[in-house]
Design a protein around this motif. Structure first.
Motif, PDB file in Angstrom:
ATOM      1  N   SER A 147       0.917  -1.203   0.008  1.00 54.13           N
ATOM      2  CA  SER A 147       0.188  -0.043   0.017  1.00 54.13           C
ATOM      3  C   SER A 147       0.878   1.385  -0.086  1.00 54.13           C
ATOM      4  CB  SER A 147      -0.885   0.145   1.103  1.00 54.13           C
ATOM      5  OG  SER A 147      -1.888  -1.071   1.315  1.00 54.13           O
ATOM      6  N   ALA A 148       1.881   1.042   0.863  1.00 55.30           N
ATOM      7  CA  ALA A 148       2.812   2.414   0.756  1.00 55.30           C
ATOM      8  C   ALA A 148       3.642   2.719  -0.323  1.00 55.30           C
ATOM      9  CB  ALA A 148       3.785   2.148   1.974  1.00 55.30           C
ATOM     10  N   ILE A 149       4.019   1.560  -1.130  1.00 54.49           N
ATOM     11  CA  ILE A 149       4.742   1.640  -2.585  1.00 54.49           C
ATOM     12  C   ILE A 149       3.754   2.157  -3.463  1.00 54.49           C
ATOM     13  CG2 ILE A 149       5.641   0.379  -4.410  1.00 54.49           C
ATOM     14  CD1 ILE A 149       6.906  -1.381  -2.373  1.00 54.49           C
ATOM     15  N   ARG A 150       2.443   1.638  -3.282  1.00 50.68           N
ATOM     16  CA  ARG A 150       1.631   2.092  -4.511  1.00 50.68           C
ATOM     17  C   ARG A 150       0.927   3.705  -4.184  1.00 50.68           C
ATOM     18  NH1 ARG A 150      -4.526  -0.788  -5.277  1.00 50.68           N
ATOM     19  NH2 ARG A 150      -5.174   0.831  -7.190  1.00 50.68           N
ATOM     20  N   SER A 151       0.971   4.087  -2.884  1.00 46.77           N
ATOM     21  CA  SER A 151       0.629   5.367  -2.770  1.00 46.77           C
ATOM     22  C   SER A 151       1.764   6.372  -3.270  1.00 46.77           C
ATOM     23  CB  SER A 151       0.237   5.682  -1.230  1.00 46.77           C
ATOM     24  OG  SER A 151      -0.724   4.973  -0.713  1.00 46.77           O
ATOM     25  N   THR A 152       2.939   6.050  -2.972  1.00 45.38           N
ATOM     26  CA  THR A 152       4.122   6.859  -3.363  1.00 45.38           C
ATOM     27  C   THR A 152       4.028   6.871  -4.812  1.00 45.38           C
ATOM     28  OG1 THR A 152       5.309   6.258  -1.504  1.00 45.38           O
ATOM     29  CG2 THR A 152       6.675   7.126  -3.245  1.00 45.38           C
ATOM     30  N   ALA A 153       4.042   5.674  -5.511  1.00 39.98           N
ATOM     31  CA  ALA A 153       3.962   5.725  -6.992  1.00 39.98           C
ATOM     32  C   ALA A 153       2.965   6.840  -7.532  1.00 39.98           C
ATOM     33  CB  ALA A 153       4.006   4.278  -7.557  1.00 39.98           C
ATOM     34  N   SER A 154       1.383   6.449  -6.972  1.00 42.74           N
ATOM     35  CA  SER A 154       0.552   7.219  -7.479  1.00 42.74           C
ATOM     36  C   SER A 154       0.756   8.779  -7.414  1.00 42.74           C
ATOM     37  CB  SER A 154      -0.495   6.865  -6.611  1.00 42.74           C
ATOM     38  OG  SER A 154      -1.122   5.535  -6.948  1.00 42.74           O
ATOM     39  N   ILE A 155       1.644   9.127  -6.364  1.00 44.27           N
ATOM     40  CA  ILE A 155       1.798  10.726  -6.286  1.00 44.27           C
ATOM     41  C   ILE A 155       2.711  11.116  -7.273  1.00 44.27           C
ATOM     42  CG2 ILE A 155       2.720  12.230  -4.831  1.00 44.27           C
ATOM     43  CD1 ILE A 155       1.873  10.792  -2.373  1.00 44.27           C
ATOM     44  N   LEU A 156       3.701  10.053  -7.774  1.00 45.82           N
ATOM     45  CA  LEU A 156       4.579  10.446  -8.636  1.00 45.82           C
ATOM     46  C   LEU A 156       4.036  10.694  -9.946  1.00 45.82           C
ATOM     47  CD1 LEU A 156       7.740   8.408  -7.381  1.00 45.82           C
ATOM     48  CD2 LEU A 156       7.688  10.784  -7.516  1.00 45.82           C
ATOM     49  N   VAL A 157       3.085   9.688 -10.244  1.00 45.01           N
ATOM     50  CA  VAL A 157       2.498   9.569 -11.555  1.00 45.01           C
ATOM     51  C   VAL A 157       1.674  10.939 -11.591  1.00 45.01           C
ATOM     52  CG1 VAL A 157       0.653   8.357 -12.944  1.00 45.01           C
ATOM     53  CG2 VAL A 157       2.782   7.206 -11.784  1.00 45.01           C
ATOM     54  N   ALA A 158       0.666  11.204 -10.626  1.00 47.55           N
ATOM     55  CA  ALA A 158      -0.171  12.331 -10.776  1.00 47.55           C
ATOM     56  C   ALA A 158       0.447  13.698 -10.471  1.00 47.55           C
ATOM     57  CB  ALA A 158      -1.313  12.047  -9.608  1.00 47.55           C
ATOM     58  N   THR A 159       1.776  13.698 -10.098  1.00 49.44           N
ATOM     59  CA  THR A 159       2.234  14.879 -10.131  1.00 49.44           C
ATOM     60  C   THR A 159       3.570  14.986 -10.666  1.00 49.44           C
ATOM     61  OG1 THR A 159       1.457  15.033  -7.639  1.00 49.44           O
ATOM     62  CG2 THR A 159       2.703  16.775  -8.216  1.00 49.44           C
ATOM     63  N   PRO A 160       3.250  15.307 -11.963  1.00 51.89           N
ATOM     64  CA  PRO A 160       5.076  15.394 -12.808  1.00 51.89           C
ATOM     65  C   PRO A 160       5.804  16.629 -12.523  1.00 51.89           C
ATOM     66  CG  PRO A 160       2.937  15.876 -14.330  1.00 51.89           C
ATOM     67  CD  PRO A 160       2.225  15.563 -12.819  1.00 51.89           C
ATOM     68  N   ASP A 161       5.224  17.515 -12.002  1.00 45.10           N
ATOM     69  CA  ASP A 161       6.183  19.020 -11.979  1.00 45.10           C
ATOM     70  C   ASP A 161       6.462  18.897 -10.498  1.00 45.10           C
ATOM     71  OD1 ASP A 161       3.589  19.129 -10.708  1.00 45.10           O
ATOM     72  OD2 ASP A 161       3.218  21.303 -11.305  1.00 45.10           O
ATOM     73  N   LEU A 162       6.761  17.730  -9.704  1.00 41.87           N
ATOM     74  CA  LEU A 162       7.287  17.709  -8.573  1.00 41.87           C
ATOM     75  C   LEU A 162       8.748  18.094  -8.570  1.00 41.87           C
ATOM     76  CD1 LEU A 162       6.335  14.487  -6.983  1.00 41.87           C
ATOM     77  CD2 LEU A 162       5.837  16.689  -5.897  1.00 41.87           C
ATOM     78  N   GLY A 163       9.215  18.875  -7.645  1.00 43.88           N
ATOM     79  CA  GLY A 163      10.520  19.395  -7.754  1.00 43.88           C
ATOM     80  C   GLY A 163      11.681  18.439  -7.466  1.00 43.88           C
ATOM     81  N   THR A 164      12.955  18.281  -8.119  1.00 43.78           N
ATOM     82  CA  THR A 164      13.705  17.390  -7.957  1.00 43.78           C
ATOM     83  C   THR A 164      14.298  17.074  -6.538  1.00 43.78           C
ATOM     84  OG1 THR A 164      15.011  18.440  -9.742  1.00 43.78           O
ATOM     85  CG2 THR A 164      16.211  16.755  -8.454  1.00 43.78           C
ATOM     86  N   GLU A 165      14.076  17.797  -5.321  1.00 46.68           N
ATOM     87  CA  GLU A 165      14.371  17.218  -4.136  1.00 46.68           C
ATOM     88  C   GLU A 165      13.021  16.481  -3.673  1.00 46.68           C
ATOM     89  OE1 GLU A 165      14.825  18.981   0.364  1.00 46.68           O
ATOM     90  OE2 GLU A 165      14.678  20.610  -1.381  1.00 46.68           O
ATOM     91  N   TRP A 166      11.807  16.635  -3.969  1.00 47.60           N
ATOM     92  CA  TRP A 166      10.950  15.975  -3.614  1.00 47.60           C
ATOM     93  C   TRP A 166      10.682  14.480  -4.228  1.00 47.60           C
ATOM     94  CZ3 TRP A 166       7.808  16.152   0.570  1.00 47.60           C
ATOM     95  CH2 TRP A 166       7.641  17.236   1.154  1.00 47.60           C
ATOM     96  N   GLN A 167      11.184  14.671  -5.473  1.00 42.56           N
ATOM     97  CA  GLN A 167      10.995  13.410  -6.476  1.00 42.56           C
ATOM     98  C   GLN A 167      12.360  12.390  -5.660  1.00 42.56           C
ATOM     99  OE1 GLN A 167      11.875  14.076 -10.443  1.00 42.56           O
ATOM    100  NE2 GLN A 167       9.829  14.882 -10.996  1.00 42.56           N
ATOM    101  N   ALA A 168      13.545  12.981  -5.430  1.00 39.84           N
ATOM    102  CA  ALA A 168      14.385  12.105  -4.666  1.00 39.84           C
ATOM    103  C   ALA A 168      13.885  11.485  -3.431  1.00 39.84           C
ATOM    104  CB  ALA A 168      15.557  12.917  -4.272  1.00 39.84           C
ATOM    105  N   ARG A 169      13.196  12.427  -2.501  1.00 42.63           N
ATOM    106  CA  ARG A 169      12.465  11.626  -1.261  1.00 42.63           C
ATOM    107  C   ARG A 169      11.533  10.470  -1.832  1.00 42.63           C
ATOM    108  NH1 ARG A 169      11.023  16.928   2.538  1.00 42.63           N
ATOM    109  NH2 ARG A 169      13.187  17.609   2.687  1.00 42.63           N
ATOM    110  N   PHE A 170      10.824  10.652  -2.807  1.00 47.04           N
ATOM    111  CA  PHE A 170       9.700   9.528  -3.182  1.00 47.04           C
ATOM    112  C   PHE A 170      10.320   8.425  -3.413  1.00 47.04           C
ATOM    113  CE2 PHE A 170       6.380  13.204  -3.457  1.00 47.04           C
ATOM    114  CZ  PHE A 170       5.663  12.575  -2.168  1.00 47.04           C
ATOM    115  N   TYR A 171      11.401   8.554  -4.549  1.00 45.91           N
ATOM    116  CA  TYR A 171      12.185   7.580  -4.938  1.00 45.91           C
ATOM    117  C   TYR A 171      13.021   6.676  -3.887  1.00 45.91           C
ATOM    118  CZ  TYR A 171      11.468   9.060  -9.529  1.00 45.91           C
ATOM    119  OH  TYR A 171      10.764   9.536 -10.814  1.00 45.91           O
ATOM    120  N   SER A 172      13.470   7.419  -2.829  1.00 36.51           N
ATOM    121  CA  SER A 172      13.954   6.947  -1.623  1.00 36.51           C
ATOM    122  C   SER A 172      12.985   6.055  -0.797  1.00 36.51           C
ATOM    123  CB  SER A 172      14.729   8.031  -0.945  1.00 36.51           C
ATOM    124  OG  SER A 172      15.299   7.310   0.297  1.00 36.51           O
ATOM    125  N   ASN A 173      12.018   6.535  -0.674  1.00 31.87           N
ATOM    126  CA  ASN A 173      10.822   5.854   0.055  1.00 31.87           C
ATOM    127  C   ASN A 173      10.374   4.519  -0.720  1.00 31.87           C
ATOM    128  OD1 ASN A 173      10.771   7.943   1.905  1.00 31.87           O
ATOM    129  ND2 ASN A 173       8.869   8.944   0.846  1.00 31.87           N
TER     130      ASN A 173
END
Length: 429
Positions: A147-173
């Motif tokens: 569930s955690a992986i799916r939620s994180t992946a959904s945020i990345l897909v739904a928010t393409p304009d995330l900043g580089t720092e936030w993307q790195a955090r989500f990828y790390s998660n």
């Protein structure tokens, strides 16, 4: 229905081999010819003095006449027939099958035991899958991680304009949760692998404990000689889990206490003197009646000791201890025949009950039952009772009225039984 053990058939065979007439043999051992005829046709159970007298006149060892292997095979074949309701079998010819083709009978029963063992294993694994706390915890970890992986992946897909720092955090998660998922999955697979290797046929710890008792005829030599109950619980091959060892330790401690209070040689001598009367034996050794009942069931098998069985249940009627005598099979699961004095005892705690009962094949037993507290009595909670019933085989000639009983409703063919709770799979008698 199958008759009782083929002891009568063996008596007839040895009598004819020696050229003795039925009336002559009956006269020599002090019984009527009509009663001997019933014995030879397996319609009366035999044991004790009559068996000894017959063996002496016929010049053979009592065990040659009373060997119990055939009874066990007959009972197992009956169980095999009851387990397959779609196949019609000749139930009235099971005795003939055992007598004429013992090898085939043994092969069938061995296959049935294997099938039953596999069924019990599957049932035990299914129960583990449902109730195992370790497995539940691992499954919860897997689902929460997914569930955690799916939620994180959904945020990345739904928010393409995330900043580089936030993307790195989500990828790390995602990386962290993926590693956690791999570890949890491996741990769950290892746990399932351990369960799958337990192909013992014993689905519960209680079955494992009484498999050990059955293998030793309910007579534990190690404890008779003062052995350590804890050591024995860790040594027996049938007791193969921590739960079974903990349960076995309880039963072994009770056995040791009984053996200490009623030493084997003294108790066996007193049992013969007092005609195996548990109440008299309890008084002789100053022990509770239930202890004397247990001790009688632990006596080693012998020509001068009657065929003795024992069964106990909890307050819900579920069977605990099972030691089957010849001629009355005890079920492995659930409750037994509602007409057993065992259950009548639960309705009158502390009151000893003695009844003459008769199995479906004519075997008769004196049943002595008692309901007793399963632990210390306390003022702050109601007592919990267990019931115990001793079964002593009878071979007397009196036609005293007996209570007709069965093993369990499923494999009982008695018709017009007010206590029946489910249809039988056998032909009604």
């Amino acid at each position: 229905m199958p008759k009782s053990a083929l002891t009568g058939s063996r008596i007839r065979e040895h009598r004819l081999m020696r050229g003795l007439k039925q009336a002559d043999l009956a006269r020599q051992i002090g019984i009527s010819a009509s009663y001997l005829n019933l014995i030879e046709h397996n319609r009366r159970r035999i044991g004790g003095k009559t068996l000894l007298a017959l063996s002496e006149v016929l010049g053979i060892d009592p065990s040659t006449l009373s060997q119990g292997a055939e009874r066990a095979v007959v009972t197992q074949l009956q169980d095999a027939a009851a387990s397959d309701v779609d196949t019609l079998v000749e139930l009235d010819q099971i005795d003939d099958l055992v007598a004429r083709f013992p090898g085939w009978a043994a092969k069938i029963t061995a296959q049935h035991r294997r099938l039953r063992a596999l069924e019990q294993t599957v049932g035990g694994l299914n129960d583990r899958l449902t109730h195992d706390p370790v497995l539940s915890e691992k499954m919860h970890e897997v689902l929460s991680t997914v569930s955690a992986i799916r939620s994180t992946a959904s945020i990345l897909v739904a928010t393409p304009d995330l900043g580089t720092e936030w993307q790195a955090r989500f990828y790390s998660n995602i990386d962290t949760e993926s590693r956690r998922l791999a570890d949890s999955s491996a741990s769950m697979a290892a746990h399932l692998d351990v369960l799958s290797r337990k192909d013992t046929g014993r689905a519960t710890p209680l079955e494992a404990v009484f498999a050990a008792f059955d293998a030793r005829g309910h007579h534990l030599v190690e404890l008779e000689e003062g052995g350590d109950p804890h050591a024995l619980a860790t040594q027996l091959p049938e007791i193969d889990s921590a739960e079974a060892r903990a349960l076995a330790l309880q039963y072994f401690r009770t056995y040791s206490a009984d053996a200490l209070a009623m030493p084997l040689d003294a108790f066996e001598a007193a049992a013969h003197e007092l005609n195996f009367d548990p109440a008299a034996l309890a008084g002789r050794f100053s022990v509770p009646l239930e202890a004397a009942l247990r001790r009688l069931a632990s006596l080693p098998r012998g020509a001068t000791i009657p065929d003795i069985g024992l069964v106990s249940c909890d307050a819900a009627g579920a069977l605990l201890v099972r030691k089957s005598p010849s001629g009355l099979a005890l079920p492995w699961f659930g409750a037994g025949c509602p007409l057993w004095p065992l259950y009548a005892a639960l309705n009158a705690p502390g009151v000893p009950i003695r009844r003459l009962i008769e199995g479906e094949d004519g075997a008769r037993f004196t049943a002595m039952a008692l309901a007793h507290p399963s632990g210390p009595l306390r003022f702050d909670r109601p007592p919990v009772y267990h019931a115990i019933m001793l079964l002593v085989a009878q071979d007397d000639q009196q036609d005293d009225p007996a209570i007709p009983v069965g093993s369990s409703c499923r494999i009982c063919a008695r018709s017009d039984c007010d206590a029946r709770r489910e249809p039988t799979v056998l032909t009604q008698a």
